[in-house]
Design a protein around this motif. Sequence first.
Motif, PDB file in Angstrom:
ATOM      1  N   PRO A 106       0.759  -1.151  -0.377  1.00 39.61           N
ATOM      2  CA  PRO A 106       0.192   0.127  -0.304  1.00 39.61           C
ATOM      3  C   PRO A 106       0.623   1.442  -0.590  1.00 39.61           C
ATOM      4  CG  PRO A 106      -0.955  -1.475   1.518  1.00 39.61           C
ATOM      5  CD  PRO A 106       0.279  -1.922   1.430  1.00 39.61           C
ATOM      6  N   ARG A 107       1.830   1.505   0.562  1.00 36.49           N
ATOM      7  CA  ARG A 107       2.643   2.664   0.887  1.00 36.49           C
ATOM      8  C   ARG A 107       3.705   3.167  -0.390  1.00 36.49           C
ATOM      9  NH1 ARG A 107       3.450   7.772   1.283  1.00 36.49           N
ATOM     10  NH2 ARG A 107       5.812   8.660   2.013  1.00 36.49           N
ATOM     11  N   PHE A 108       3.895   1.390  -1.202  1.00 41.68           N
ATOM     12  CA  PHE A 108       4.206   1.685  -2.307  1.00 41.68           C
ATOM     13  C   PHE A 108       3.831   2.142  -3.204  1.00 41.68           C
ATOM     14  CE2 PHE A 108       7.018   0.119  -6.416  1.00 41.68           C
ATOM     15  CZ  PHE A 108       7.325   1.177  -6.347  1.00 41.68           C
ATOM     16  N   LYS A 109       2.281   1.986  -3.762  1.00 38.16           N
ATOM     17  CA  LYS A 109       1.223   2.736  -3.939  1.00 38.16           C
ATOM     18  C   LYS A 109       0.397   3.595  -3.996  1.00 38.16           C
ATOM     19  CE  LYS A 109      -1.764  -1.544  -5.330  1.00 38.16           C
ATOM     20  NZ  LYS A 109      -2.745  -2.234  -4.945  1.00 38.16           N
ATOM     21  N   GLU A 110       1.138   4.659  -2.710  1.00 40.87           N
ATOM     22  CA  GLU A 110       0.910   6.102  -2.691  1.00 40.87           C
ATOM     23  C   GLU A 110       1.945   6.835  -3.236  1.00 40.87           C
ATOM     24  OE1 GLU A 110       0.900   6.151   1.728  1.00 40.87           O
ATOM     25  OE2 GLU A 110      -1.082   5.135   2.174  1.00 40.87           O
ATOM     26  N   ILE A 111       3.153   6.392  -2.981  1.00 37.96           N
ATOM     27  CA  ILE A 111       4.057   6.570  -3.713  1.00 37.96           C
ATOM     28  C   ILE A 111       3.711   6.715  -5.177  1.00 37.96           C
ATOM     29  CG2 ILE A 111       6.964   6.616  -4.042  1.00 37.96           C
ATOM     30  CD1 ILE A 111       7.282   5.100  -1.022  1.00 37.96           C
ATOM     31  N   LEU A 112       3.754   5.490  -6.088  1.00 38.52           N
ATOM     32  CA  LEU A 112       3.677   6.167  -7.208  1.00 38.52           C
ATOM     33  C   LEU A 112       2.438   6.697  -7.289  1.00 38.52           C
ATOM     34  CD1 LEU A 112       4.143   2.142  -8.266  1.00 38.52           C
ATOM     35  CD2 LEU A 112       5.643   3.866  -8.479  1.00 38.52           C
ATOM     36  N   ASN A 113       0.729   7.046  -6.696  1.00 32.93           N
ATOM     37  CA  ASN A 113       0.062   8.316  -6.937  1.00 32.93           C
ATOM     38  C   ASN A 113       1.170   9.751  -7.143  1.00 32.93           C
ATOM     39  OD1 ASN A 113      -1.743   5.615  -6.959  1.00 32.93           O
ATOM     40  ND2 ASN A 113      -2.443   6.169  -4.925  1.00 32.93           N
ATOM     41  N   ASP A 114       1.399   9.841  -6.280  1.00 33.73           N
ATOM     42  CA  ASP A 114       2.411  11.140  -6.181  1.00 33.73           C
ATOM     43  C   ASP A 114       3.595  11.195  -7.143  1.00 33.73           C
ATOM     44  OD1 ASP A 114       2.559  13.640  -5.769  1.00 33.73           O
ATOM     45  OD2 ASP A 114       4.029  13.473  -4.273  1.00 33.73           O
ATOM     46  N   PHE A 115       3.918  10.647  -7.463  1.00 35.61           N
ATOM     47  CA  PHE A 115       5.712  10.284  -8.460  1.00 35.61           C
ATOM     48  C   PHE A 115       4.972  10.438  -9.656  1.00 35.61           C
ATOM     49  CE2 PHE A 115       8.532   7.071 -10.536  1.00 35.61           C
ATOM     50  CZ  PHE A 115       9.168   8.481 -10.591  1.00 35.61           C
ATOM     51  N   PHE A 116       4.028   9.318 -10.451  1.00 36.18           N
ATOM     52  CA  PHE A 116       4.601   8.358 -11.363  1.00 36.18           C
ATOM     53  C   PHE A 116       4.134   9.897 -12.327  1.00 36.18           C
ATOM     54  CE2 PHE A 116       3.447   6.500 -15.553  1.00 36.18           C
ATOM     55  CZ  PHE A 116       4.640   5.331 -15.798  1.00 36.18           C
ATOM     56  N   PRO A 117       3.013  10.071 -12.087  1.00 35.96           N
ATOM     57  CA  PRO A 117       2.120  11.318 -12.981  1.00 35.96           C
ATOM     58  C   PRO A 117       2.676  12.400 -12.873  1.00 35.96           C
ATOM     59  CG  PRO A 117       0.010  10.419 -12.094  1.00 35.96           C
ATOM     60  CD  PRO A 117       1.577  10.150 -11.490  1.00 35.96           C
ATOM     61  N   ARG A 118       3.181  13.343 -12.234  1.00 28.83           N
ATOM     62  CA  ARG A 118       4.548  14.345 -12.455  1.00 28.83           C
ATOM     63  C   ARG A 118       5.336  13.694 -12.870  1.00 28.83           C
ATOM     64  NH1 ARG A 118       4.823  15.101  -5.859  1.00 28.83           N
ATOM     65  NH2 ARG A 118       6.444  16.270  -6.515  1.00 28.83           N
ATOM     66  N   TYR A 119       6.057  12.459 -12.901  1.00 29.18           N
ATOM     67  CA  TYR A 119       6.892  11.884 -13.720  1.00 29.18           C
ATOM     68  C   TYR A 119       7.005  11.729 -15.301  1.00 29.18           C
ATOM     69  CZ  TYR A 119      11.021   8.991 -14.905  1.00 29.18           C
ATOM     70  OH  TYR A 119      12.144   7.890 -16.202  1.00 29.18           O
ATOM     71  N   ILE A 120       5.790  11.768 -15.885  1.00 30.57           N
ATOM     72  CA  ILE A 120       5.617  11.870 -17.129  1.00 30.57           C
ATOM     73  C   ILE A 120       5.181  12.992 -17.591  1.00 30.57           C
ATOM     74  CG2 ILE A 120       3.267  10.926 -18.870  1.00 30.57           C
ATOM     75  CD1 ILE A 120       5.467   9.175 -17.798  1.00 30.57           C
ATOM     76  N   ALA A 121       4.514  13.902 -16.536  1.00 31.55           N
ATOM     77  CA  ALA A 121       4.390  15.062 -17.317  1.00 31.55           C
ATOM     78  C   ALA A 121       5.449  16.445 -17.062  1.00 31.55           C
ATOM     79  CB  ALA A 121       4.228  16.474 -16.038  1.00 31.55           C
ATOM     80  N   VAL A 122       7.178  15.571 -16.799  1.00 32.39           N
ATOM     81  CA  VAL A 122       7.749  16.161 -16.965  1.00 32.39           C
ATOM     82  C   VAL A 122       8.807  16.056 -17.908  1.00 32.39           C
ATOM     83  CG1 VAL A 122      10.672  16.427 -16.501  1.00 32.39           C
ATOM     84  CG2 VAL A 122       8.405  16.509 -14.643  1.00 32.39           C
ATOM     85  N   LEU A 123       8.828  13.950 -18.455  1.00 32.44           N
ATOM     86  CA  LEU A 123       9.381  13.969 -19.611  1.00 32.44           C
ATOM     87  C   LEU A 123       7.995  14.212 -21.382  1.00 32.44           C
ATOM     88  CD1 LEU A 123       9.880  10.234 -18.142  1.00 32.44           C
ATOM     89  CD2 LEU A 123      10.863  12.104 -18.169  1.00 32.44           C
ATOM     90  N   LYS A 124       6.647  14.590 -20.968  1.00 32.18           N
ATOM     91  CA  LYS A 124       6.278  14.733 -21.813  1.00 32.18           C
ATOM     92  C   LYS A 124       6.331  16.440 -22.553  1.00 32.18           C
ATOM     93  CE  LYS A 124       2.528  13.195 -23.274  1.00 32.18           C
ATOM     94  NZ  LYS A 124       0.463  13.391 -23.238  1.00 32.18           N
ATOM     95  N   ARG A 125       6.951  17.204 -21.885  1.00 27.25           N
ATOM     96  CA  ARG A 125       7.126  18.190 -22.223  1.00 27.25           C
ATOM     97  C   ARG A 125       7.595  18.078 -23.729  1.00 27.25           C
ATOM     98  NH1 ARG A 125       9.773  20.790 -16.303  1.00 27.25           N
ATOM     99  NH2 ARG A 125       8.236  20.729 -14.756  1.00 27.25           N
TER     100      ARG A 125
END
Length: 232
Positions: A106-125
Motif C-alpha cells: 500500500p505504501r508503494f502505491k501511495e508513492i506511485l500515485n504521487d510520483f508517476f503522473p508528475r514524472y510523465i508530465a516532466v518527460l512529456k514537455r
Amino acid sequence: MKKRHIEYEGREENAFSLSTGDLMAGLLFIFILLLMGALLQVQKNAEQDEEIVKKYDKTKTQLYIDLQKEFKDDLATWRATIDSSLCIRFQEPSMLFDEGKQELKPRFKEILNDFFPRYIAVLKRPEYRDNIVEIRIEGHTNSNGGYYSNMELSQDRTRSVLQYCFSLMPPKDIIWMKSLVTANGLSSSHLIYKKNGEEDKFLSRRVEFRVRTNAEKQLEDIANKRLINKKK
C-alpha cells in the motif's frame, strides 16, 4: 649543296615521355583532391558527432535539473534518489514489496500515485518528449536465493509496477507511454556494493525508473561506428 644535320647533344625530344609526365601530374592532382575531400568529410563527421554529444549533454543535464526540481521535496520521504544518469531509485524494500512477493505494498502505491503522473508530465514537455526513446522500469534483487528464481520475481514485480502505473494515467497518455515504457526484471545482475566491497543486500533490493534519449542512442551508434573503423 649538302644538307646540314644538326643534333643537339643531350636534348633529344620524346613526346611520349612528356605525355606520361602530364598524366602522372594529373593523377597526383586527382589524388590530392580525393584526399582533401576525404579529410573534409572526416572533419564534417567529427563536427556532427560533437554536436550530438553537446545536444545529449544539454538535454540530459536539463532533464536532470528539472526532475530534481520537481521531486526535491519528496525524495527523502520516499526514500528515493535521483542521479545524473537520469535514474530515479526507490531503495526502501520494506515500502515496496513483501519478501518473495510481487504485489505492490500500500505504501508503494501511495508513492506511485504521487510520483508517476508528475514524472510523465516532466518527460512529456515539448523539449523532451521527442527525444525520449525508452522509459525503463527496472526491478533488482540482492543475491539471496537463486539467480533464475530472482529473475522471475523481479520480472513479475516490474510488470506489477508497470500495470499499476498505467492504471493511474488517462488514455491519451497511455497511447504515448505504450511505445516507450518497458518492464525489466534484472535479478541480482546489478548489485550495489558498500565502500568495503561487500554487497549491500538492503540497497540491492530496489525499483528504478530510467530514461533513454535518442541522443544517447546516437552516441552508441557513434561508438559502434568508431569501433568498426578501428577494426578496419
